[in-house]
Every structure is written in C-alpha cells, then in structure tokens.
Design an enzyme around this catalytic site. Structure first.
Site, mmCIF file in Angstrom:
data_model
loop_
_atom_site.group_PDB
_atom_site.id
_atom_site.type_symbol
_atom_site.label_atom_id
_atom_site.label_comp_id
_atom_site.label_asym_id
_atom_site.label_seq_id
_atom_site.Cartn_x
_atom_site.Cartn_y
_atom_site.Cartn_z
ATOM 1 C CB ALA A 28 34.356 -24.849 -21.533
ATOM 2 N N PRO B 1 31.675 -26.976 -27.086
ATOM 3 C CG PRO B 1 32.331 -27.216 -29.238
ATOM 4 C CD PRO B 1 31.375 -26.297 -28.318
ATOM 5 N N GLY B 2 34.232 -25.884 -26.165
ATOM 6 C CA GLY B 2 35.786 -25.797 -26.509
ATOM 7 C C GLY B 2 35.659 -24.147 -26.952
ATOM 8 N NE ARG C 77 28.153 -28.820 -26.215
ATOM 9 C CZ ARG C 77 27.732 -28.165 -27.338
ATOM 10 N NH1 ARG C 77 27.268 -29.207 -28.366
ATOM 11 N NH2 ARG C 77 27.426 -27.010 -27.521
ATOM 12 C CB CYS D 261 25.392 -18.212 -31.104
ATOM 13 S SG CYS D 261 24.442 -19.523 -30.513
HETATM 14 C C1 LIG Z 1 26.377 -22.547 -26.385
HETATM 15 S S1 LIG Z 1 27.072 -24.203 -26.076
HETATM 16 C C2 LIG Z 1 28.982 -23.471 -25.183
HETATM 17 C C3 LIG Z 1 30.109 -23.480 -26.940
HETATM 18 C C4 LIG Z 1 31.217 -23.046 -25.856
HETATM 19 N N1 LIG Z 1 30.842 -21.979 -25.115
HETATM 20 C C5 LIG Z 1 32.354 -22.696 -26.467
HETATM 21 O O1 LIG Z 1 32.153 -21.472 -27.109
HETATM 22 O O2 LIG Z 1 31.956 -23.996 -27.929
HETATM 23 C C6 LIG Z 1 26.214 -24.323 -24.087
HETATM 24 C C7 LIG Z 1 26.664 -25.973 -23.293
HETATM 25 O O3 LIG Z 1 26.599 -25.373 -21.794
HETATM 26 C C8 LIG Z 1 26.855 -26.459 -21.571
HETATM 27 N N2 LIG Z 1 25.735 -27.069 -20.194
HETATM 28 C C9 LIG Z 1 24.265 -27.165 -20.675
HETATM 29 N N3 LIG Z 1 24.090 -26.624 -19.119
HETATM 30 C C10 LIG Z 1 24.884 -26.963 -18.051
HETATM 31 C C11 LIG Z 1 25.236 -26.537 -16.966
HETATM 32 N N4 LIG Z 1 23.989 -26.530 -16.643
HETATM 33 N N5 LIG Z 1 26.562 -27.105 -16.673
HETATM 34 C C12 LIG Z 1 27.375 -27.060 -17.260
HETATM 35 N N6 LIG Z 1 27.164 -27.450 -18.292
HETATM 36 C C13 LIG Z 1 26.254 -26.688 -19.228
HETATM 37 C C14 LIG Z 1 26.256 -27.525 -22.784
HETATM 38 O O4 LIG Z 1 26.409 -29.012 -22.494
HETATM 39 C C15 LIG Z 1 26.780 -27.070 -23.586
HETATM 40 O O5 LIG Z 1 28.366 -27.587 -23.886
#
Ligand SMILES: C[S@@+](CC[C@H](N)C(=O)[O-])C[C@H]1O[C@@H](n2cnc3c(N)ncnc32)[C@H](O)[C@@H]1O
Length: 520
Positions: A170, A172-173, A198, A293
C-alpha cells in the site's frame, strides 16, 4: 588526465549546467528518449472532502476556465468549431481521429483552463506543468496530485461503500487513499506494507485526506494467513507490488535511474508472482486487481498469465476498461485483450499495466454446500457420524488454488493484526509483533442450509433435514448443473464442471460405503 580530473569535472559540470542538462547521459540518450513527451497535470478529487462538481465550481469562481469533459462530444464541438472547411463527423475514420483528439485537447489547454477526464469521473486535467501543490484545495486534501494511470486500479477494483478491501502493497498510499475516496470512507481498507518509512508517508497522506476507514498494518504480506478469521472478511484486493518503475516518465526519459536488466526483471517477476498468488488464496476475495508502473512484459502479461494458469478453476480475467480498444495487453498472450496497457506516447500517462481477476460464479461452492447439507441432515438421522474429508477440504480451502495444497508455505503465516490502530501522525509505527499462532482455524459448521446465506431456525432446519434424502441431493445437484449449464458448457468453466462431477461421484461412493457398513 587523472591529475586534472577534478578540474575537468568542474568544467564539464559548468557547461552542462549552462545548457540546463542535469546528467551527461541525457545528452547521449536524447535521440531515442521520450525527453520531449509531456504529460498533463492530473488532479484527483477526494470524494471524502468534496465532489467533482463542487471543486469545478470552486475553481471557476477563482477564475479558471472549465472546458468540460475531454470526450468525443467535446472533440466534435472543437472539431466543428474549427475554421472552414467544415468537417463531417459521420465516417468512422474521422470519429477514430476525434477520439485521439483527447491528446490534442489535453495538450492544447491554455494555462488558465482545465477539463474533466473522459474516463475517470474524479480526475481533472490541467495543462502540462501546472503547479498546484500549494493550492488551497491541495493543501486541504480536497485535490490529490496523482497520475491518471495510477488512478485506474481503484476504479477497476471498484469496491462499493461498506466493503472490506485489502491493499497489500500500500505505501506510500496513493491508491489506498483513492480506494477510501471511492468508498466515501465507508467500510474498511486494510493498508498493508512491509516498509515502515513508506508507511509513515502514507500515514500523513491519510491524515490529510481525512480518511477514517483505513487500517494500517506494517507486515510482510506473505506472512498474512489467508484463512484467518479477519482475512476471511476481505472481498477486494489490490496488488500493486514493487516493480522496475520503467513506465515512470522520469525513468523513460533517463532522468531517474532504475535498473531494468534481465536479471532484475526476472527477480521482480518471481516476487510479483509470489505476491499475486498469495492474494488469490484469500477465500472470499471476489475481485483482485494487479497493477504495475512497468512497461515490461516480464512484470505484466507474463506474471498474470502464469498465475492464472494455477487458479483458472476459480478465477477468470475481467476486461479492464473494454472501451479503450487501443490499449490492450501485448500481442502473443492468450488473454491480452483483457489487460490494460497505457503508454506515455498514446495516452499521456505514465506507462502502466492493469489486470483484473474475478472469482467465478459459485457453482462449485454450491455443490460443496449441498453435499455438506446432506451430511448435516444425514448426521441428524444418525447415518453419518464423522466429519468427512470433504468438509475438511472445504475448511482448508483446498479448492482455492491447486498449488496451495501442493506447496509448503515458505514463510510463517500469521493472522492480520493491526499494530497501527489509526493513522494518527503521532502514532509511532512499530514492526508487528503478531501472534505467532499458526494453527489452522477450526472449521465452523455452516449455520445455514442450502438456501444461500439464509440462516434457518432450529425448527426449520429440522424440517428441512427430515425432508432431505439421497434423491434430493442428486436432484439438487442436477438442478444446479441445469441452472449453470451454459457456463458449465463454456470452455472457460469446463474445469469447474469436471470438479463438480468428481465431487458428486466421490460423495456417492462414500455414501454407498457408509450405508453398506451400517447394513452390515
Ligand atoms: C509500487 S509500491 C506501492 C505503491 C502504492 N500502491 C501507492 O499507490 O502508493 C510497492 C510497495 O510494496 C511494498 N512491498 C514489497 N514487498 C512487500 C511485502 N512482501 N509485503 C508488503 N509490502 C511489500 C513496498 O514496501 C512498497 O511500498
């Protein structure tokens, strides 16, 4: 040369800065890069605080010129408004080019103009480069700066107000806050991320948009137990995992440096497959949206096709924005037409990919329910006294994914435990010290009989049981099969039909054995 390295570097930096070039590689890449491509400024209206109509009115009162929705009608108006010779709009080729006028219209907005996006009712389009981060509506959380492509997943997931949603990557949200906005802050959005820093950013954003329905959990998603009691309430899941970010404009233009070599893409792809497969194990999730993305097939089409090959008994792809005919997945994949791919050149957004998994109709679940009902009734009649392995299978979600029963879980799964009760900015986020109890939840006997979700009184239950017979079970399954004949006949659900058949046969065999042993 080494002796004068510092001087040379200083001189080169001076020349670059005089020509407004930030990195040397911008010069070398310029010919093939997308350095000249511009994207309009997209602002999303936060529906918790206001509505698109009210925001448009507010901006008009400030002196902005609202040009309407950038749709076909508007394009035709603009087209007809052009100087002679007048153009006819009744042939398809022209209408096709009118649709493409979204680009022209969006890019030709004057600096005091803005428009409504033709696809997303809560997204406003401003001229390229408009600075709104310090506008009162942005500061108050009424407008949120977010690229149009990144607003698509929440619209595709489309959770109604009151539903329970999981955003499993989720922070940075941006998408979490969009989900809360579309649900008008009514229901529950579980925003989970493993990165503490984050999540702190997310906490600030949620505070700003005034969302109360989001529950923050700092946990590795792969350790969340899909069949824990809380997890069973989840109906919608957004999977937006870490990706190469190759669709981000800065990366495309070579300004931001992200490695997209083959080895990294393969690592990312494996990780994305694992996360998506885990999301598909949540027993009551009816819709799951996967987005990145990234512009690479390794992180997009390949991921969702591979995962679907494991879960096609229970899920099918739902077409993402079918009206966008020119934005489908890459050719060469069986389900390309179901996916959405947006590109900077064609769609004036970041490069983006979205796929949607929809749970199939409940034919299988209905059959299992009917069998359990028969067992429940027979038990009342003292025919069957033991819990059958079928019940256990249902309880353990064995039918959920074919690989879930085959593969041993690598990580220790835990129930969902909220360690961040609110997104209060003062709350310090801590690593989850969740209950390590990983025992399977005991199967709870269904309170209702075959009549859907309806709960029957003891008396009604008894009456139903008294009337229930072997013949009725067969009759009931036959009715179900008749009722769903069309879908069972279709190629897509053939496998469901086979599983149903298998279960009925298995059940019949077991009953015969039990009756024989009773007679003995
Ligand atoms: C592409 S970003 C998400 C962007 C977010 N959905 C937004 O729209 O603001 C991917 C996120 O996945 C998290 N992440 C990666 N592996 C993870 C896991 N095993 N469990 C939970 N979060 C994870 C990362 O910390 C990162 O914040």
């Amino acid at each position: 040369m080494r002796k004068h390295k510092a001087e040379i570097k200083a001189a080169v930096d001076k020349v670059l800065s005089a020509h407004n070039v930030k990195y040397l590689k911008m010069l070398t890449k310029r010919e093939n890069s997308k350095a000249d491509i511009k994207i309009p400024r997209y602002m999303r209206v936060n529906l918790i605080r206001s509505s698109p109509d009210d925001v448009i009115k507010h901006l008009q009162d400030e002196g902005w010129d609202f040009v309407g929705k950038l749709d076909l009608e508007n394009a035709i108006r603009t087209w007809n408004g052009l100087p002679e010779p007048a153009r006819k709009t009744n042939d398809l080729a022209q209408i096709g080019s009118l649709i493409n006028m979204f680009k022209e219209q969006a890019l030709s907005l004057r600096e005091d103009q803005f428009a409504l996006d033709p696809l997303l009712f809560d997204v406003l389009v401003f001229p390229v480069g408009t600075i709104l981060f310090n506008h009162a509506l942005t500061l108050s959380g009424t407008l949120v700066q977010q690229d149009k492509a990144s607003c698509i997943p929440a619209h595709v997931l489309k959770p109604p107000s009151g539903s329970v949603v999981l955003d499993c990557c989720a922070a940075p949200g941006n998408k979490t806050s969009h989900l809360a906005s579309l649900m008008k802050d009514d229901g529950k959005v579980i925003a989970l991320d493993q990165s503490l820093s984050r999540m702190q950013t997310m906490s600030h954003l949620l505070e700003k948009i005034d969302s109360k329905c989001v529950e923050l959990i700092n946990q590795d998603f792969l350790t969340v137990q899909p069949d824990a009691e809380d997890a069973q309430k989840i109906e919608f899941i957004l999977v937006d995992p870490t990706c190469s970010s190759s669709g981000m404009l800065g990366v495309q233009q070579g300004k931001d440096n992200y490695s997209t070599d083959q080895a990294r893409l393969e690592t990312l792809s494996r990780f994305q497959i694992t996360i998506l497969k885990h999301a598909l194990k949540f027993p009551n999730a009816k819709r799951i949206v996967y987005s990145t993305c990234s512009i690479h097939k390794e992180e997009n089409e390949q991921v969702v096709e591979q995962v679907m090959s494991h879960v096609s008994h229970h899920f099918k792809f739902k077409k993402v924005f079918p009206e966008l005919k020119n934005c489908r997945g890459l050719d060469g994949f069986p389900h390309s037409k179901y996916f959405l791919r947006l590109s900077t050149e064609n769609d004036l957004t970041q490069g983006f990919f979205v796929a949607c998994f929809q749970r199939r109709k409940k034919v299988l679940e209905q059959i299992v329910k009917a069998i359990k009902t028969a067992e429940h009734c027979n038990k009342n009649k003292k025919i069957i006294t033991e819990t059958t392995d079928l019940q256990e299978s249902a309880a353990n979600n064995e039918f959920l994914t074919s690989d879930s029963k085959l593969k041993k879980k690598k990580k220790k799964e835990k129930p969902l435990v909220s360690v961040v009760p609110s997104h209060d900015m003062n709350v310090e986020l801590k690593k989850s010290d969740v209950n390590s109890d990983t025992k399977k939840k005991k199967y709870k006997k269904p309170q209702s009989l075959i009549s859907g979700e309806q709960t029957l009184t003891d008396e009604e239950n008894k009456k139903k049981c008294d009337n229930f017979s072997e013949d009725k079970l067969e009759g009931f399954t036959a009715t179900l099969k008749r009722k769903h004949k069309r879908s069972l006949d279709s190629a897509e659900t053939k496998s469901d039909g086979l599983v149903c058949e298998e279960l009925v046969q298995k059940k019949k065999k077991r009953k015969k054995e039990k009756l024989v042993s009773l007679e003995d």
